[in-house]
Design a protein around this motif. Structure first.
Motif, PDB file in Angstrom:
ATOM      1  N   UNK A 176       0.833  -1.205   0.000  1.00 25.88           N
ATOM      2  CA  UNK A 176       0.000   0.000   0.000  1.00 25.88           C
ATOM      3  C   UNK A 176       0.867   1.254   0.000  1.00 25.88           C
ATOM      4  N   UNK A 177       1.923   1.242   0.793  1.00 22.64           N
ATOM      5  CA  UNK A 177       2.798   2.412   0.879  1.00 22.64           C
ATOM      6  C   UNK A 177       3.534   2.663  -0.433  1.00 22.64           C
ATOM      7  N   UNK A 178       3.989   1.591  -1.076  1.00 18.35           N
ATOM      8  CA  UNK A 178       4.677   1.758  -2.361  1.00 18.35           C
ATOM      9  C   UNK A 178       3.727   2.306  -3.432  1.00 18.35           C
ATOM     10  N   UNK A 179       2.448   1.982  -3.337  1.00 17.50           N
ATOM     11  CA  UNK A 179       1.484   2.543  -4.283  1.00 17.50           C
ATOM     12  C   UNK A 179       1.208   4.016  -3.976  1.00 17.50           C
ATOM     13  N   UNK A 180       1.299   4.398  -2.698  1.00 13.58           N
ATOM     14  CA  UNK A 180       1.111   5.792  -2.295  1.00 13.58           C
ATOM     15  C   UNK A 180       2.346   6.645  -2.611  1.00 13.58           C
ATOM     16  N   UNK A 181       3.525   6.017  -2.569  1.00 17.46           N
ATOM     17  CA  UNK A 181       4.789   6.721  -2.793  1.00 17.46           C
ATOM     18  C   UNK A 181       5.573   5.980  -3.885  1.00 17.46           C
ATOM     19  N   UNK A 182       5.155   6.141  -5.146  1.00 11.16           N
ATOM     20  CA  UNK A 182       5.748   5.339  -6.233  1.00 11.16           C
ATOM     21  C   UNK A 182       7.087   5.863  -6.742  1.00 11.16           C
ATOM     22  N   UNK A 183       7.434   7.111  -6.405  1.00 11.11           N
ATOM     23  CA  UNK A 183       8.631   7.718  -6.983  1.00 11.11           C
ATOM     24  C   UNK A 183       9.894   7.268  -6.260  1.00 11.11           C
ATOM     25  N   UNK A 184      10.992   7.202  -7.006  1.00 10.53           N
ATOM     26  CA  UNK A 184      12.270   6.787  -6.449  1.00 10.53           C
ATOM     27  C   UNK A 184      12.699   7.732  -5.338  1.00 10.53           C
ATOM     28  N   UNK A 185      13.123   7.177  -4.217  1.00 14.23           N
ATOM     29  CA  UNK A 185      13.606   7.973  -3.102  1.00 14.23           C
ATOM     30  C   UNK A 185      12.545   8.360  -2.090  1.00 14.23           C
ATOM     31  N   UNK A 186      11.270   8.139  -2.409  1.00 13.21           N
ATOM     32  CA  UNK A 186      10.215   8.493  -1.459  1.00 13.21           C
ATOM     33  C   UNK A 186      10.174   7.510  -0.293  1.00 13.21           C
ATOM     34  N   UNK A 187      10.451   6.228  -0.574  1.00 13.15           N
ATOM     35  CA  UNK A 187      10.579   5.216   0.469  1.00 13.15           C
ATOM     36  C   UNK A 187      11.976   4.615   0.365  1.00 13.15           C
ATOM     37  N   UNK A 188      12.703   4.631   1.478  1.00 10.95           N
ATOM     38  CA  UNK A 188      14.064   4.084   1.510  1.00 10.95           C
ATOM     39  C   UNK A 188      14.146   2.987   2.559  1.00 10.95           C
ATOM     40  N   UNK A 189      14.407   1.769   2.118  1.00 12.40           N
ATOM     41  CA  UNK A 189      14.582   0.647   3.035  1.00 12.40           C
ATOM     42  C   UNK A 189      15.991   0.680   3.614  1.00 12.40           C
ATOM     43  N   UNK A 190      16.102   0.506   4.928  1.00 19.39           N
ATOM     44  CA  UNK A 190      17.422   0.475   5.544  1.00 19.39           C
ATOM     45  C   UNK A 190      18.210  -0.734   5.063  1.00 19.39           C
ATOM     46  N   UNK A 191      17.544  -1.879   4.937  1.00 23.94           N
ATOM     47  CA  UNK A 191      18.142  -3.079   4.352  1.00 23.94           C
ATOM     48  C   UNK A 191      17.352  -3.397   3.091  1.00 23.94           C
ATOM     49  N   UNK A 192      17.974  -3.218   1.930  1.00 22.70           N
ATOM     50  CA  UNK A 192      17.269  -3.386   0.662  1.00 22.70           C
ATOM     51  C   UNK A 192      16.747  -4.811   0.463  1.00 22.70           C
ATOM     52  N   UNK A 193      17.329  -5.769   1.178  1.00 19.78           N
ATOM     53  CA  UNK A 193      16.914  -7.164   1.025  1.00 19.78           C
ATOM     54  C   UNK A 193      15.886  -7.602   2.071  1.00 19.78           C
ATOM     55  N   UNK A 194      15.466  -6.683   2.934  1.00 23.16           N
ATOM     56  CA  UNK A 194      14.601  -7.051   4.053  1.00 23.16           C
ATOM     57  C   UNK A 194      13.300  -7.711   3.589  1.00 23.16           C
ATOM     58  N   UNK A 195      12.644  -7.145   2.598  1.00 25.05           N
ATOM     59  CA  UNK A 195      11.369  -7.692   2.133  1.00 25.05           C
ATOM     60  C   UNK A 195      11.564  -9.062   1.491  1.00 25.05           C
ATOM     61  N   UNK A 196      12.683  -9.234   0.794  1.00 23.78           N
ATOM     62  CA  UNK A 196      12.985 -10.542   0.201  1.00 23.78           C
ATOM     63  C   UNK A 196      13.157 -11.598   1.287  1.00 23.78           C
ATOM     64  N   UNK A 197      13.868 -11.244   2.364  1.00 27.81           N
ATOM     65  CA  UNK A 197      14.068 -12.184   3.468  1.00 27.81           C
ATOM     66  C   UNK A 197      12.736 -12.568   4.112  1.00 27.81           C
ATOM     67  N   UNK A 198      11.849 -11.583   4.255  1.00 33.44           N
ATOM     68  CA  UNK A 198      10.531 -11.870   4.847  1.00 33.44           C
ATOM     69  C   UNK A 198       9.757 -12.829   3.963  1.00 33.44           C
ATOM     70  N   UNK A 199       9.780 -12.585   2.655  1.00 36.28           N
ATOM     71  CA  UNK A 199       9.043 -13.463   1.727  1.00 36.28           C
ATOM     72  C   UNK A 199       9.616 -14.874   1.744  1.00 36.28           C
ATOM     73  N   UNK A 200      10.940 -15.006   1.829  1.00 37.46           N
ATOM     74  CA  UNK A 200      11.573 -16.328   1.886  1.00 37.46           C
ATOM     75  C   UNK A 200      11.196 -17.054   3.175  1.00 37.46           C
ATOM     76  N   UNK A 201      11.097 -16.300   4.261  1.00 36.68           N
ATOM     77  CA  UNK A 201      10.693 -16.893   5.541  1.00 36.68           C
ATOM     78  C   UNK A 201       9.243 -17.381   5.469  1.00 36.68           C
ATOM     79  N   UNK A 202       8.381 -16.603   4.853  1.00 34.66           N
ATOM     80  CA  UNK A 202       6.974 -16.986   4.744  1.00 34.66           C
ATOM     81  C   UNK A 202       6.789 -18.210   3.846  1.00 34.66           C
TER      82      UNK A 202
END
Length: 292
Positions: free
Chosen positions: A18-44
């Motif tokens: 939802x947040x990425x759809x609200x803030x689609x432009x580069x630099x609006x959302x910055x992940x501290x660990x760029x791989x964090x979401x990938x790790x979560x998906x692999x865990x799930x």
């Protein structure tokens, strides 16, 4: 009844979409660990058994009047939304007093919401709707803020030495403060004690102010590294998290005064993080490697 971690992480990913759809432009959302979401998906998907790192990121929120930006820093515990997220809003156009007031009222608002509900989108909207008065009361004018948007930011790395660090309540204060201010680095527990924090200068200064007072006597900031940068300061970090650093101690674990840390292991750790030169600054002697 405790809610399963996987259920919480699934909700966190849903909110990120939802947040990425609200803030689609580069630099609006910055992940501290760029791989964090990938790790979560692999865990799930049961690809990884180890619990993934917490999702931590910042959102650049535009304020209409005055024309400034507020960076909302977010850290999600694994049990969020059934436990509160850590939120911290900052802006170069806010003085310290008004920034603290803004965050106090933001935290109060989020605490008033129903437990178990996703609330980062709500936090973003609250910042948009309620930030203006804090800028009007700030000692920094909107003209100054407009100028500051174009200048470099100051990245800081502070090396702090203490005679010892033992008490659990002190360690908790150190880790809570570092996390709230989105600082990375480490805390070396024992005798001696060493703390390294890195991040935006104002956040490092705030950390030093908080942990130093009111009565920590045997502590000093031995060295500060400062870098002026434009854009994402995360590329300058030597550490990806704020780590609880513990090495094998010499002496009897039951005698606190003999709880000396193995400085040879600490030297190797510094070498791995391109910071070998700090050893002599901290301890007054040149480090010698165990393989020499």
């Amino acid at each position: 009844m405790a809610v399963p971690v996987k259920e919480c992480l699934e909700l966190q990913l849903l909110e990120m979409e939802m947040l990425f759809s609200m803030f689609p432009n580069k630099g609006e959302i910055t992940l501290q660990d760029k791989n964090a979401l990938t790790y979560v998906k692999m865990y799930l998907k049961n690809i990884k058994e180890a619990l993934p790192p917490q999702i931590e990121y910042s959102i650049s929120v535009d304020i209409d009047e005055p024309k400034v930006k507020v960076d909302l820093h977010v850290s999600l515990p694994h049990s969020y939304p059934h436990s509160a997220p850590q939120l911290f809003a900052r802006s170069n156009a806010l003085d310290r007093r008004n920034q603290l007031q803004l965050n106090k009222h933001l935290t109060s608002h989020i605490s008033s919401l129903d437990s178990g509900e996703l609330c980062v989108c709500e936090a973003v909207q609250w910042v948009r709707d309620n930030s203006a008065p804090y800028f009007q009361n700030s000692n920094i004018s909107s003209q100054t803020a407009a100028k500051e948007k174009a200048v470099k930011v100051t990245f800081h790395r502070m090396w702090i030495y203490s005679h010892h660090i033992y008490r659990q309540e002190l360690k908790k204060k150190i880790f809570d403060c570092a996390k709230q201010l989105f600082l990375t680095g480490f805390c070396l527990t024992g005798k001696p004690g060493v703390i390294c924090v890195e991040g935006l200068k104002e956040n490092c200064d705030e950390f030093w102010h908080v942990i130093r007072y009111p009565n920590w006597k045997h502590i000093s900031c031995k060295h500060v590294e400062t870098i002026e940068t434009e854009g994402n300061e995360d590329k300058l970090r030597l550490f990806h998290t704020f780590e609880d650093l513990q090495f094998q101690a010499h002496g009897d674990y039951g005698l606190r005064n003999d709880y000396h840390m193995d400085l040879g292991q600490f030297l190797e750790f510094l070498k791995q993080h391109q910071s070998e030169h700090i050893f002599q600054i901290l301890f007054g002697v040149e480090g010698k490697h165990s393989d020499n």
